[in-house]
Design a protein around this motif. Structure first.
Motif, PDB file in Angstrom:
ATOM      1  N   PHE A  36      -5.997   5.388 -16.273  1.00  0.00           N
ATOM      2  CA  PHE A  36      -6.288   6.731 -15.769  1.00  0.00           C
ATOM      3  C   PHE A  36      -7.106   6.720 -14.486  1.00  0.00           C
ATOM      4  N   LEU A  37      -7.665   5.554 -14.126  1.00  0.00           N
ATOM      5  CA  LEU A  37      -8.306   5.465 -12.820  1.00  0.00           C
ATOM      6  C   LEU A  37      -7.275   5.362 -11.703  1.00  0.00           C
ATOM      7  N   GLY A  38      -6.023   5.128 -12.070  1.00  0.00           N
ATOM      8  CA  GLY A  38      -4.955   5.047 -11.081  1.00  0.00           C
ATOM      9  C   GLY A  38      -4.531   3.619 -10.812  1.00  0.00           C
ATOM     10  N   LEU A  39      -3.525   3.474  -9.949  1.00  0.00           N
ATOM     11  CA  LEU A  39      -3.044   2.160  -9.557  1.00  0.00           C
ATOM     12  C   LEU A  39      -4.015   1.536  -8.562  1.00  0.00           C
ATOM     13  N   ASP A  40      -3.948   0.213  -8.454  1.00  0.00           N
ATOM     14  CA  ASP A  40      -4.816  -0.488  -7.504  1.00  0.00           C
ATOM     15  C   ASP A  40      -4.663   0.117  -6.118  1.00  0.00           C
ATOM     16  N   ILE A  41      -5.765   0.110  -5.373  1.00  0.00           N
ATOM     17  CA  ILE A  41      -5.824   0.789  -4.079  1.00  0.00           C
ATOM     18  C   ILE A  41      -6.052  -0.234  -2.970  1.00  0.00           C
ATOM     19  N   GLY A  58     -13.568  -4.536  -4.726  1.00  0.00           N
ATOM     20  CA  GLY A  58     -13.906  -5.003  -6.062  1.00  0.00           C
ATOM     21  C   GLY A  58     -13.038  -4.338  -7.110  1.00  0.00           C
ATOM     22  N   ARG A  59     -13.174  -4.814  -8.345  1.00  0.00           N
ATOM     23  CA  ARG A  59     -12.481  -4.184  -9.475  1.00  0.00           C
ATOM     24  C   ARG A  59     -13.493  -3.307 -10.208  1.00  0.00           C
ATOM     25  N   TYR A  60     -13.187  -2.029 -10.317  1.00  0.00           N
ATOM     26  CA  TYR A  60     -14.100  -1.042 -10.881  1.00  0.00           C
ATOM     27  C   TYR A  60     -13.631  -0.639 -12.287  1.00  0.00           C
ATOM     28  N   PHE A  61     -14.583  -0.545 -13.197  1.00  0.00           N
ATOM     29  CA  PHE A  61     -14.297  -0.196 -14.592  1.00  0.00           C
ATOM     30  C   PHE A  61     -15.113   1.022 -14.999  1.00  0.00           C
ATOM     31  N   VAL A  62     -14.628   1.735 -16.010  1.00  0.00           N
ATOM     32  CA  VAL A  62     -15.367   2.865 -16.549  1.00  0.00           C
ATOM     33  C   VAL A  62     -15.280   2.828 -18.068  1.00  0.00           C
ATOM     34  N   GLU A  63     -16.371   3.190 -18.714  1.00  0.00           N
ATOM     35  CA  GLU A  63     -16.413   3.338 -20.170  1.00  0.00           C
ATOM     36  C   GLU A  63     -16.950   4.715 -20.482  1.00  0.00           C
ATOM     37  N   VAL A  73     -13.693   5.410 -24.717  1.00  0.00           N
ATOM     38  CA  VAL A  73     -12.431   5.336 -23.988  1.00  0.00           C
ATOM     39  C   VAL A  73     -12.670   4.468 -22.766  1.00  0.00           C
ATOM     40  N   VAL A  74     -11.842   3.437 -22.593  1.00  0.00           N
ATOM     41  CA  VAL A  74     -12.038   2.486 -21.504  1.00  0.00           C
ATOM     42  C   VAL A  74     -10.719   2.259 -20.779  1.00  0.00           C
ATOM     43  N   ASP A  75     -10.766   2.230 -19.450  1.00  0.00           N
ATOM     44  CA  ASP A  75      -9.633   1.740 -18.672  1.00  0.00           C
ATOM     45  C   ASP A  75      -9.820   0.235 -18.567  1.00  0.00           C
ATOM     46  N   ASN A  76      -9.220  -0.519 -19.525  1.00  0.00           N
ATOM     47  CA  ASN A  76      -9.513  -1.946 -19.651  1.00  0.00           C
ATOM     48  C   ASN A  76      -9.110  -2.752 -18.424  1.00  0.00           C
ATOM     49  N   GLY A  77      -8.060  -2.335 -17.748  1.00  0.00           N
ATOM     50  CA  GLY A  77      -7.633  -3.078 -16.562  1.00  0.00           C
ATOM     51  C   GLY A  77      -8.450  -2.753 -15.335  1.00  0.00           C
ATOM     52  N   GLY A  78      -9.183  -1.640 -15.402  1.00  0.00           N
ATOM     53  CA  GLY A  78      -9.925  -1.222 -14.225  1.00  0.00           C
ATOM     54  C   GLY A  78      -8.994  -0.916 -13.066  1.00  0.00           C
ATOM     55  N   ILE A  79      -9.575  -0.750 -11.905  1.00  0.00           N
ATOM     56  CA  ILE A  79      -8.792  -0.488 -10.694  1.00  0.00           C
ATOM     57  C   ILE A  79      -9.341  -1.381  -9.593  1.00  0.00           C
ATOM     58  N   ASN A 109       0.861  -1.174   0.000  1.00  0.00           N
ATOM     59  CA  ASN A 109       0.000   0.000   0.000  1.00  0.00           C
ATOM     60  C   ASN A 109       0.903   1.231   0.000  1.00  0.00           C
ATOM     61  N   PHE A 110       1.293   1.693  -1.189  1.00  0.00           N
ATOM     62  CA  PHE A 110       2.286   2.761  -1.296  1.00  0.00           C
ATOM     63  C   PHE A 110       1.851   4.022  -0.549  1.00  0.00           C
ATOM     64  N   CYS A 111       0.610   4.441  -0.775  1.00  0.00           N
ATOM     65  CA  CYS A 111       0.158   5.690  -0.160  1.00  0.00           C
ATOM     66  C   CYS A 111      -0.068   5.528   1.336  1.00  0.00           C
ATOM     67  N   GLY A 112      -0.342   4.314   1.772  1.00  0.00           N
ATOM     68  CA  GLY A 112      -0.392   4.066   3.204  1.00  0.00           C
ATOM     69  C   GLY A 112       0.977   4.254   3.835  1.00  0.00           C
ATOM     70  N   LEU A 113       2.021   3.796   3.136  1.00  0.00           N
ATOM     71  CA  LEU A 113       3.384   3.959   3.631  1.00  0.00           C
ATOM     72  C   LEU A 113       3.792   5.434   3.655  1.00  0.00           C
TER      73      LEU A 113
END
Length: 484
Positions: free
Chosen positions: A226-231, A290-295, A306-312, A123-127
Motif C-alpha cells: 500500500f506504500l506503492g511500487l518502488d520509486i 533507501g527502503r522505507y517501511f511502516v507498521e 498492519v505492515v507493508d512487509n516489502g516496504g518501498i 521509472n514508469f511515472c518518469g516516462l
C-alpha cells in the motif's frame, strides 16, 4: 606534473541538459483491485507537477486548455493496478451527484498508461510525466450518459471503439492484458471544477477476466504494497510523500511507526517521524535513498498490526557526470587504427551512451574511436539529465619508416599540440633515454646523429592538466616500432 604512458584522452565539458521532473502524483498512485467498486473523490486542486505545463501540452487525447489555470491535470486521481490473469479488462467511471439535489457537475476524463514490466527497473511515472509513454486508452469527450471508460457503456450498451488519438470515443475498446503487467490510470476532471469543491466518482472494473473471478482478475496482493511500487526519482525533485492511509487498516489507525534501511541491506538504520493524522504520512526529501517501511497499530486491535512487509525502495539519481575515460585496447597494427574507449560515470545511474551522433547503447565501451576530437552524450534513462561532452583522443602511430620517402618519416604523439606543456620521452628497450620531444616536430629515428636500427621503442608522456580540469583516459604502457 602527471605521467601517463602511450595514448591519452582528454574530456572538455560542453553542456548539461536537465529533463522534466518525475511525476509526484503518479508515483504515489493508489493500488487498486477489481473485487469491489472504488469510491473516488477529488477536491478540485490537482497537482500540475505530473506534466510540466511548459513542456508537456498533450498526452494522448488529453491536452492543455485555454484557461490559464488549466493544464493536462486538474482535479485528478491516480490509480495503479497489476493484471492477475491473462484476459480482458475494462472499467466504468461514473460521475456522482455532489449535493442533495442530485446534480452531477463533473465531466471525468481518463488516460491509461502501460503495460509496464515491474521487473524492468524503469521509472514508469518518469516516462509518463516526460511524455515518453503515451496513453493506450484515452477519453477527452463529453460523456452524455455520465459514464466513461473501457468496454461497454452500462447505460446504453454502447461498445467501446478502437482507440485513436484525437478520437471522439466516450468508451474505448477492451484491454487485453497479461498477468503481471502494471497499468497506471489517470482520472481527471479537467473541464468543470476550478473552485476546490470536492467531486466524486466510482470506478468499477469489468471484462471477461472480472466476470470469471473478480478476486484474481487484478492482482489483489498489490494492495498489500500500500506504500506503492518502488520509486525512482532525481536529485532535486520535489519531496515524496508516503501515506499509510491507504492500508488495509483503513480508518482504524491507532499509531504509525516509520523505519528506513538506507543501504537496502536488510538492516534498519533509523526510526522516522511521520506527519499528518496519526503520523501516517512520511515526507522523503532528495537525496535520501533507501527502503522505507511502516507498521500500523490498529485502534480496535483487529488485526492488531498492519505492515507493508516489502516496504518501498526510493532511489534518487543525480545528473550524469563522467569520472574517468579509459582506453581499453591498443592492440592494433595499422598506423591509423582507432582506439577502444570506455566511459566511467560517477554513481550508479541507468545510463545510455552515444558518440559522434551515433545510436545510443547501454555498453559504455566503444570500439574504433578515431584519434582527434569526438563527442559523447550520456543520457540518464530515468529522466535525470543528459550530459554532452567533447573529448579528445590523443593517439600515436604504431610504427614509422624513416627512409626519406616522405611517408611516415617521423614519429610523434598525435594531438600533442592540444596538451599543456607536453613532453615526450623516448627510450630503447633497455630504458636508455634517446629523445625528448616538446613540440610537433617528431622523432626521425636517430640518436646523436646516427640512425637507430629497426626495433621496438618505448615512450612516456608528461603534461600539465589544463585549467579546465579535463579528465584523462588511462592506458597501459605500450611500444611502437621503427621499421627500415
Amino acid at each position: 606534473m602527471r605521467t601517463l604512458c602511450i595514448a591519452i584522452c582528454c574530456l572538455f565539458f560542453f553542456y548539461f541538459k536537465a529533463t522534466a521532473q518525475n511525476s509526484p502524483d503518479c508515483r504515489t498512485a493508489i493500488p487498486v483491485c477489481a473485487d469491489a467498486p472504488i469510491s473516488g473523490i477529488t477536491d478540485g486542486g490537482g497537482d500540475i507537477d505530473d506534466f510540466d505545463p511548459d513542456v508537456i501540452r498533450q498526452s494522448g487525447c488529453l491536452e492543455k486548455g485555454s484557461v490559464s489555470s488549466a493544464n493536462l491535470e486538474n482535479n485528478s486521481a491516480w490509480y495503479v493496478f497489476r493484471a492477475g490473469t491473462d484476459g480482458q479488462i475494462g472499467f466504468d467511471i461514473e460521475a456522482l451527484p455532489v449535493n442533495p439535489g442530485g446534480v452531477v457537475t463533473a465531466e471525468w476524463d481518463f488516460a491509461l498508461y502501460g503495460p509496464f514490466d515491474q521487473t524492468s527497473g524503469q521509472n514508469f511515472c518518469g516516462l509518463v510525466g516526460d511524455g515518453t509513454a503515451q496513453p493506450i486508452r484515452c477519453n477527452y469527450e463529453y460523456n452524455d450518459t455520465g459514464f466513461t471508460g473501457i468496454g461497454v457503456n452500462p447505460i446504453d450498451g454502447r461498445v467501446g471503439a478502437p482507440f485513436v488519438r484525437g478520437s471522439q470515443n466516450t468508451y474505448d475498446e477492451w484491454l487485453d492484458v497479461t498477468a503481471g503487467e502494471i497499468y497506471y490510470l489517470f482520472i481527471n476532471n479537467y473541464n468543470t471544477n476550478f473552485d476546490g469543491d470536492p467531486e466524486s466518482f466510482t470506478l468499477t472494473f469489468t471484462g471477461s477476466s472480472v466476470d470469471a473471478d473478480q478476486n484474481s482478475a487484478l492482482d489483489c496482493t498489490l494492495r498489500d504494497e500500500f506504500l506503492g511500487l518502488d520509486i525512482i526519482a532525481c536529485e532535486g525533485d520535489p519531496d515524496i510523500v508516503l501515506s499509510a492511509l491507504n492500508s488495509p487498516a483503513g480508518s482504524d489507525i491507532g499509531s504509525v511507526e516509520w523505519t528506513v534501511d538506507y543501504d537496502d541491506d536488510g538492516t534498519i538504520d533509523d526510526t522516522l517521524t511521520g506527519t499528518g493524522p496519526f503520523g501516517a504520512e512520511l515526507v522523503v526529501s532528495s537525496p535520501n535513498s533507501g527502503r522505507y517501511f511502516v507498521e500500523i497499530t490498529t485502534a480496535s486491535g483487529t488485526p492488531p498490526t498492519v505492515v507493508d512487509n516489502g516496504g518501498i525502495l526510493i532511489t534518487f539519481y543525480g545528473e550524469p557526470v563522467l569520472d574517468d575515460v579509459v582506453i581499453v585496447d591498443l592492440e592494433t597494427s595499422d598506423i591509423s587504427d582507432p582506439y577502444d574507449v570506455e566511459f566511467v560515470p560517477q554513481g550508479d545511474g541507468d545510463y545510455e551512451y552515444a558518440i559522434n551522433g551515433g545510436e545510443f547503447q547501454d555498453d559504455p565501451i566503444f570500439l574504433d574511436v578515431p584519434p582527434g576530437l569526438n563527442t559523447v552524450i550520456v543520457n540518464d534513462k530515468n529522466g535525470c539529465g543528459t550530459l554532452e561532452q567533447d573529448f579528445l583522443v590523443v593517439g600515436y602511430p604504431k610504427f614509422f619508416t624513416p627512409n626519406g620517402d616522405s611517408f611516415h618519416d617521423t614519429w610523434n604523439v598525435q594531438g600533442i599540440e592540444r596538451l599543456s606543456d607536453a613532453t615526450i620521452y623516448i627510450f630503447d628497450r633497455y630504458g636508455k633515454l634517446l629523445k625528448q620531444l616538446d613540440d610537433a616536430t617528431g622523432w626521425d629515428g636517430t640518436f646523436n646523429g646516427r640512425d637507430l636500427p629497426s626495433s621496438d621503442y618505448w615512450f612516456r608522456l608528461e603534461y600539465d592538466q589544463d585549467d579546465q580540469g579535463v579528465l584523462v583516459a588511462r592506458s597501459v604502457r605500450r611500444h611502437f616500432s621503427l621499421v627500415r
